[in-house]
Design a protein around this motif. Structure first.
Motif, PDB file in Angstrom:
ATOM      1  N   HIS A  63      31.459  43.552  51.725  1.00  7.32           N
ATOM      2  CA  HIS A  63      30.159  44.339  51.717  1.00  7.32           C
ATOM      3  C   HIS A  63      29.133  43.297  51.150  1.00  7.32           C
ATOM      4  N   PRO A  64      27.759  43.112  51.677  1.00  5.14           N
ATOM      5  CA  PRO A  64      26.740  42.394  51.264  1.00  5.14           C
ATOM      6  C   PRO A  64      26.418  42.309  49.650  1.00  5.14           C
ATOM      7  N   THR A  65      26.620  43.650  49.438  1.00  3.89           N
ATOM      8  CA  THR A  65      26.482  43.583  47.862  1.00  3.89           C
ATOM      9  C   THR A  65      27.267  42.416  47.010  1.00  3.89           C
ATOM     10  N   VAL A  66      28.741  42.599  47.422  1.00  4.34           N
ATOM     11  CA  VAL A  66      29.426  41.763  46.739  1.00  4.34           C
ATOM     12  C   VAL A  66      29.132  40.294  47.082  1.00  4.34           C
ATOM     13  N   ARG A  67      28.624  39.879  48.435  1.00  4.10           N
ATOM     14  CA  ARG A  67      28.342  38.647  48.708  1.00  4.10           C
ATOM     15  C   ARG A  67      27.158  37.967  47.998  1.00  4.10           C
ATOM     16  N   THR A  68      26.184  39.148  47.595  1.00  8.07           N
ATOM     17  CA  THR A  68      24.977  38.564  46.882  1.00  8.07           C
ATOM     18  C   THR A  68      25.344  38.531  45.416  1.00  8.07           C
ATOM     19  N   LEU A  69      26.049  39.449  44.903  1.00  4.92           N
ATOM     20  CA  LEU A  69      26.575  39.056  43.446  1.00  4.92           C
ATOM     21  C   LEU A  69      27.349  37.934  43.252  1.00  4.92           C
ATOM     22  N   LEU A  70      28.122  37.612  44.144  1.00  6.23           N
ATOM     23  CA  LEU A  70      29.225  36.467  44.186  1.00  6.23           C
ATOM     24  C   LEU A  70      28.401  35.157  43.802  1.00  6.23           C
ATOM     25  N   GLU A  71      27.264  35.149  44.367  1.00  4.60           N
ATOM     26  CA  GLU A  71      26.418  33.685  44.382  1.00  4.60           C
ATOM     27  C   GLU A  71      25.956  33.601  42.832  1.00  4.60           C
ATOM     28  N   MET A  72      26.099  34.559  42.122  1.00  2.00           N
ATOM     29  CA  MET A  72      25.733  34.399  40.803  1.00  2.00           C
ATOM     30  C   MET A  72      26.852  33.916  39.645  1.00  2.00           C
ATOM     31  N   VAL A  73      28.257  33.901  40.353  1.00  2.00           N
ATOM     32  CA  VAL A  73      29.246  33.653  39.691  1.00  2.00           C
ATOM     33  C   VAL A  73      29.475  31.876  39.273  1.00  2.00           C
ATOM     34  N   PRO A  74      29.536  31.575  38.289  1.00  2.00           N
ATOM     35  CA  PRO A  74      29.822  30.097  38.346  1.00  2.00           C
ATOM     36  C   PRO A  74      30.759  29.411  38.719  1.00  2.00           C
ATOM     37  N   VAL A  75      30.929  28.393  39.503  1.00  2.00           N
ATOM     38  CA  VAL A  75      32.230  27.769  40.043  1.00  2.00           C
ATOM     39  C   VAL A  75      32.629  26.429  39.522  1.00  2.00           C
ATOM     40  N   GLU A  76      32.050  26.189  38.277  1.00  2.00           N
ATOM     41  CA  GLU A  76      32.575  24.568  37.883  1.00  2.00           C
ATOM     42  C   GLU A  76      33.972  24.506  37.571  1.00  2.00           C
ATOM     43  N   ARG A  77      34.448  25.727  37.006  1.00  2.00           N
ATOM     44  CA  ARG A  77      36.091  26.040  36.926  1.00  2.00           C
ATOM     45  C   ARG A  77      36.486  27.311  37.191  1.00  2.00           C
ATOM     46  N   LYS A  78      37.749  26.973  37.461  1.00  2.00           N
ATOM     47  CA  LYS A  78      38.388  28.470  37.938  1.00  2.00           C
ATOM     48  C   LYS A  78      39.647  28.558  36.778  1.00  2.00           C
ATOM     49  N   TRP A  79      40.145  30.022  36.779  1.00  2.00           N
ATOM     50  CA  TRP A  79      41.256  30.158  36.080  1.00  2.00           C
ATOM     51  C   TRP A  79      42.375  30.634  37.035  1.00  2.00           C
ATOM     52  N   LEU A  80      43.606  30.078  36.666  1.00  2.00           N
ATOM     53  CA  LEU A  80      44.714  30.497  37.530  1.00  2.00           C
ATOM     54  C   LEU A  80      45.718  31.441  36.729  1.00  2.00           C
ATOM     55  N   VAL A  81      45.916  32.569  36.959  1.00  2.00           N
ATOM     56  CA  VAL A  81      46.385  33.508  36.053  1.00  2.00           C
ATOM     57  C   VAL A  81      47.942  33.826  36.650  1.00  2.00           C
ATOM     58  N   THR A  82      48.768  33.984  35.526  1.00  2.00           N
ATOM     59  CA  THR A  82      50.133  34.311  35.940  1.00  2.00           C
ATOM     60  C   THR A  82      50.720  35.066  34.596  1.00  2.00           C
ATOM     61  N   ASP A  83      51.733  35.228  34.638  1.00  2.00           N
ATOM     62  CA  ASP A  83      52.608  35.888  33.680  1.00  2.00           C
ATOM     63  C   ASP A  83      53.903  35.650  33.298  1.00  2.00           C
ATOM     64  N   ARG A  84      54.666  35.985  32.352  1.00  2.00           N
ATOM     65  CA  ARG A  84      56.212  36.131  32.323  1.00  2.00           C
ATOM     66  C   ARG A  84      56.703  37.389  32.692  1.00  2.00           C
ATOM     67  N   ALA A  85      58.148  37.356  32.915  1.00  2.00           N
ATOM     68  CA  ALA A  85      58.881  38.766  32.988  1.00  2.00           C
ATOM     69  C   ALA A  85      58.887  39.085  31.457  1.00  2.00           C
ATOM     70  N   PRO A  86      58.963  40.388  31.171  1.00  2.00           N
ATOM     71  CA  PRO A  86      59.276  40.825  29.938  1.00  2.00           C
ATOM     72  C   PRO A  86      60.564  40.432  29.393  1.00  2.00           C
ATOM     73  N   MET A  87      60.483  40.143  28.134  1.00  3.71           N
ATOM     74  CA  MET A  87      61.835  39.198  27.369  1.00  3.71           C
ATOM     75  C   MET A  87      61.814  39.899  25.937  1.00  3.71           C
ATOM     76  N   HIS A  88      62.996  40.369  25.518  1.00  2.76           N
ATOM     77  CA  HIS A  88      63.051  40.739  24.198  1.00  2.76           C
ATOM     78  C   HIS A  88      63.517  39.662  23.154  1.00  2.76           C
ATOM     79  N   GLY A  89      63.584  39.913  22.012  1.00  2.78           N
ATOM     80  CA  GLY A  89      63.795  39.088  21.043  1.00  2.78           C
ATOM     81  C   GLY A  89      62.803  38.041  20.619  1.00  2.78           C
ATOM     82  N   TRP A  90      61.557  38.598  20.336  1.00  2.00           N
ATOM     83  CA  TRP A  90      60.791  37.492  20.035  1.00  2.00           C
ATOM     84  C   TRP A  90      60.754  37.173  18.397  1.00  2.00           C
TER      85      TRP A  90
END
Ligand code: FAD
Length: 400
Positions: free
Chosen positions: A261-288
């Motif tokens: 939608h155009p609203t998203v594309r307008t707001l998107l222009e305000m997001v800084p792009v110098e860096r990105k984050w690559l997100v991930t996780d781990r499977a649950p594991m007991h015994g911490w």
């Protein structure tokens, strides 16, 4: 007496994020001396917001810091999931009086720097706590009745207790669990905060809004009493990602949103792009926990951001840890072990739920139609029912 629990024993904490600073403030209140080691040259957080569900607000209350934190929060009136193409609302969860009465605390959003600032100030004001920056933990050794850490620069410190609050790629975790690197990242995040006046009035909204489309979504909400506006872009990468290549670009960020939608594309222009984050996780594991060392937060149970719970769970960890230290002050390994056992199932459920939620948010075609039908047939009460396992007070929970 609360102070009797610590008896001046020394707690070492690796990592000065939200989890580590929360643990430092709480352990010092129990009477431990605390040394906290942060690898960066300062205690700082990403320039972005986080959502804090009622369970997280309760955990902050448990730290004794809710009045200070509340000075910075925004209380959104609803959580909204919106169709990325026609801008229709798929789901609207009211965060109204009914919600607050049921879960006993509000749903808040806060700038990460504001939350970290409150935690840091609480630590700096407590003479029991010593804060060290540019101090990267490299090695952990179990001693007879104590634990030894070695920092990258060769310094060695022995303590009675070690809390690994060193995040997704925790060194302490590798000593205790030894499960290597997290899953390769699949999702890319760009995020940033803009001042309220930069957002056109027609596009500003008080809710937490998520625009959802195939393999991509866009989230926005106000921050810091409404003075700021938080913008978060998340999409599934069509190619394999190098976990350490964080250089961003407009082309990279815009591509998945071309048909949004155009609203998203307008707001998107305000997001800084110098860096990105690559997100991930781990499977649950007991015994911490092992001997005199344990894990909290992302070091223990890293999760995708789709339940908005990573920081909330880190602060909940601290509340449980404090309870177990109070209950078994003469046997620290037993207290740590009980703590980890009690936290395992809940945090595992949040980790799995976050994986399911990202799939639910970024579906397309008939699955998106079914999702819309499912949510539109639900009353506010039914939507709240679905969140009760996460937001309701925990059995046996008590306040400091
Ligand atoms: C896009 C996104 C949105 C999110 N939204 C939300 C949300 O709305 N609500 C929510 O509750 N959570 C959210 N989260 C999750 C939340 O940010 C994390 O779960 C939380 O910050 C974890 O805190 P932590 O203290 O455990 O770890 P971290 O914040 O990772 O802190 C670890 C600290 O340890 C330091 N460190 C690492 N290794 C070492 C070492 N060897 N020696 C010394 N120091 C070390 C690091 O520099 C860092 O300061 C989101 C996450 C992402 C990526």
């Amino acid at each position: 007496m609360t102070q009797d629990v610590g008896r001046g024993r020394l707690a070492l904490i690796a990592g000065g994020g939200i989890g580590g600073l929360s643990a430092a403030a709480s352990l010092a209140r129990l009477g431990f001396r605390v040394k906290i080691f942060e690898q960066a040259d300062d205690f700082r957080e990403v320039g972005a917001g986080i959502q804090v569900g009622p369970n997280g607000v309760r955990a902050i209350k448990n730290l004794g810091l809710l009045p200070q934190v509340s000075e910075f929060t925004w209380l959104p009136p609803a959580l909204v999931m919106r169709d990325a193409f026609d801008a229709s609302d798929i789901c609207r969860i009211p965060l109204d009086d009914r919600f607050r009465q049921r879960f006993q605390e509000p749903y808040a959003v806060i700038h990460r720097a504001d939350l970290l600032g409150v935690l840091l100030q609480a630590c700096r004001e407590n003479p029991q706590i010593e804060l060290f920056t540019s101090s990267r933990l490299a090695q952990v050794d179990e001693l007879d009745e104590r634990v030894r850490i070695t920092l990258e620069d060769g310094r060695r410190i022995d303590g009675d207790l070690l809390i690994g609050a060193d995040g997704l790629r925790s060194v302490v975790r590798q000593t205790i669990i030894g499960d290597g690197a997290p899953r390769p990242p699949r999702y890319v995040v760009y995020r940033g905060v803009v001042e309220r006046h930069r957002v056109p009035d027609a596009l500003w909204e008080p809710e937490v809004v998520m625009w959802t489309g195939p393999d991509a979504d866009f989230v926005h909400y106000p921050l810091r009493r409404g003075e700021l506006f938080n913008l978060v872009v998340t999409f599934k990468s069509p190619i394999d990602l190098d976990p350490f290549d964080i250089a961003g670009s407009y082309d990279d960020m815009r591509a998945p949103y071309e048909s949004f939608h155009p609203t998203v594309r307008t707001l998107l222009e305000m997001v800084p792009v110098e860096r990105k984050w690559l997100v991930t996780d781990r499977a649950p594991m007991h015994g911490w926990s092992q001997g005199h060392a344990t894990l909290i937060g992302d070091a223990a149970h890293p999760m995708l951001q789709y339940m908005a719970q990573g920081a909330c769970q880190a602060i909940e960890d601290v509340a449980q840890l404090v309870d177990e230290l109070r209950a078994q002050p003469d046997d620290l390994p037993a207290a740590l072990n009980t703590y980890a056992g009690k936290r395992y199932h809940r945090t595992a459920r949040v980790q799995f739920s976050a994986r399911q939620m990202i799939e639910l948010c970024q579906v397309s075609g008939a699955l998106a139609d079914l999702r819309a039908k499912y949510f539109r047939e639900r009353s506010a009460e039914q939507l709240h029912d679905g969140l009760a396992w996460l937001y309701s007070p925990l059995a046996g929970e008590r306040f400091a």
